[in-house]
Design a protein around this motif. Sequence first.
Motif, PDB file in Angstrom:
ATOM      1  N   ALA A   2     -23.856  10.677  -3.520  1.00 13.95           N
ATOM      2  CA  ALA A   2     -22.527  10.913  -3.426  1.00 13.95           C
ATOM      3  C   ALA A   2     -21.942  10.628  -5.070  1.00 13.95           C
ATOM      4  N   LEU A   3     -20.771  11.159  -5.313  1.00 13.82           N
ATOM      5  CA  LEU A   3     -20.181  10.934  -6.620  1.00 13.82           C
ATOM      6  C   LEU A   3     -19.265   9.816  -6.346  1.00 13.82           C
ATOM      7  N   MET A   4     -18.760   9.297  -7.675  1.00 10.07           N
ATOM      8  CA  MET A   4     -17.396   8.245  -7.486  1.00 10.07           C
ATOM      9  C   MET A   4     -16.717   8.440  -8.540  1.00 10.07           C
ATOM     10  N   ILE A   5     -15.507   7.818  -8.598  1.00  7.94           N
ATOM     11  CA  ILE A   5     -14.509   8.007  -9.887  1.00  7.94           C
ATOM     12  C   ILE A   5     -14.342   6.960 -10.266  1.00  7.94           C
ATOM     13  N   THR A   6     -14.312   6.659 -11.523  1.00  3.81           N
ATOM     14  CA  THR A   6     -14.467   5.386 -12.559  1.00  3.81           C
ATOM     15  C   THR A   6     -13.193   5.043 -13.012  1.00  3.81           C
ATOM     16  N   ASP A   7     -12.634   3.993 -13.328  1.00  2.00           N
ATOM     17  CA  ASP A   7     -11.590   3.399 -13.885  1.00  2.00           C
ATOM     18  C   ASP A   7     -10.871   4.259 -15.018  1.00  2.00           C
ATOM     19  N   GLU A   8     -11.625   5.195 -15.642  1.00  2.00           N
ATOM     20  CA  GLU A   8     -11.451   6.118 -16.774  1.00  2.00           C
ATOM     21  C   GLU A   8     -10.463   7.014 -16.236  1.00  2.00           C
ATOM     22  N   ASN A  22     -12.785  18.421   0.712  1.00  2.00           N
ATOM     23  CA  ASN A  22     -11.632  17.557   0.620  1.00  2.00           C
ATOM     24  C   ASN A  22     -12.009  16.007   0.676  1.00  2.00           C
ATOM     25  N   ALA A  23     -13.122  15.824  -0.239  1.00  2.00           N
ATOM     26  CA  ALA A  23     -13.381  14.536  -0.203  1.00  2.00           C
ATOM     27  C   ALA A  23     -12.945  13.570  -1.342  1.00  2.00           C
ATOM     28  N   ILE A  24     -11.962  14.254  -2.121  1.00  2.00           N
ATOM     29  CA  ILE A  24     -11.063  13.580  -3.006  1.00  2.00           C
ATOM     30  C   ILE A  24      -9.699  13.217  -2.619  1.00  2.00           C
ATOM     31  N   SER A  25      -9.255  12.169  -2.833  1.00  2.00           N
ATOM     32  CA  SER A  25      -7.993  12.068  -2.589  1.00  2.00           C
ATOM     33  C   SER A  25      -7.158  10.983  -3.495  1.00  2.00           C
ATOM     34  N   GLN A  26      -5.881  10.906  -3.664  1.00  2.00           N
ATOM     35  CA  GLN A  26      -5.174  10.138  -4.472  1.00  2.00           C
ATOM     36  C   GLN A  26      -5.464   8.590  -3.716  1.00  2.00           C
ATOM     37  N   GLY A  27      -6.079   7.570  -4.556  1.00  2.00           N
ATOM     38  CA  GLY A  27      -6.114   6.315  -4.338  1.00  2.00           C
ATOM     39  C   GLY A  27      -4.889   5.442  -4.575  1.00  2.00           C
ATOM     40  N   ALA A  28      -4.948   4.222  -4.441  1.00  2.00           N
ATOM     41  CA  ALA A  28      -3.787   3.485  -4.808  1.00  2.00           C
ATOM     42  C   ALA A  28      -3.431   3.568  -6.450  1.00  2.00           C
ATOM     43  N   GLU A  29      -4.464   3.567  -7.285  1.00  2.00           N
ATOM     44  CA  GLU A  29      -4.152   3.708  -8.864  1.00  2.00           C
ATOM     45  C   GLU A  29      -4.737   4.956  -9.504  1.00  2.00           C
ATOM     46  N   ILE A  30      -6.135   5.212  -8.694  1.00  2.00           N
ATOM     47  CA  ILE A  30      -6.683   6.552  -9.386  1.00  2.00           C
ATOM     48  C   ILE A  30      -7.115   7.182  -8.106  1.00  2.00           C
ATOM     49  N   GLU A  32      -9.835   8.875  -5.843  1.00  2.00           N
ATOM     50  CA  GLU A  32     -11.189   8.447  -4.951  1.00  2.00           C
ATOM     51  C   GLU A  32     -11.859   9.543  -4.246  1.00  2.00           C
ATOM     52  N   ILE A  33     -13.123   9.130  -4.226  1.00  2.00           N
ATOM     53  CA  ILE A  33     -14.190  10.248  -3.320  1.00  2.00           C
ATOM     54  C   ILE A  33     -14.644   9.436  -2.020  1.00  2.00           C
ATOM     55  N   ASN A  34     -14.298  10.120  -1.119  1.00  2.00           N
ATOM     56  CA  ASN A  34     -14.939   9.592   0.444  1.00  2.00           C
ATOM     57  C   ASN A  34     -16.469  10.038   0.264  1.00  2.00           C
TER      58      ASN A  34
END
Length: 83
Positions: A2-8, A22-30, A32-34
């Motif tokens: 799976a992929l992930m989204i970093t703090d960048e 539809n695996a990507i959604s807005q997280g608390a700060e950035i 995120e990928i489910n």
Amino acid sequence: MALMITDECINCDVCEPECPNNAISQGAEIYEINPELCTECVGHYDEPQCQQVCPVDCIPHDPDRQESKEALMGKYLAISGQA
């Protein structure tokens, strides 16, 4: 894998609409990928679309979620109801 989204992540909003699962959604700060929904676009495209559109290259493979192309295809078939 799976992929992930970093703090960048700069919250530019371009990756979310590109994800066919539809695996990507807005997280608390950035964003995120489910990982349960991420197939790296296997079954849809030749390349992960989120990586293609990300302007800051902050979507690497998640080293904790290694999956073969066959496993990703199996996940795609399950998600799409074709399994």
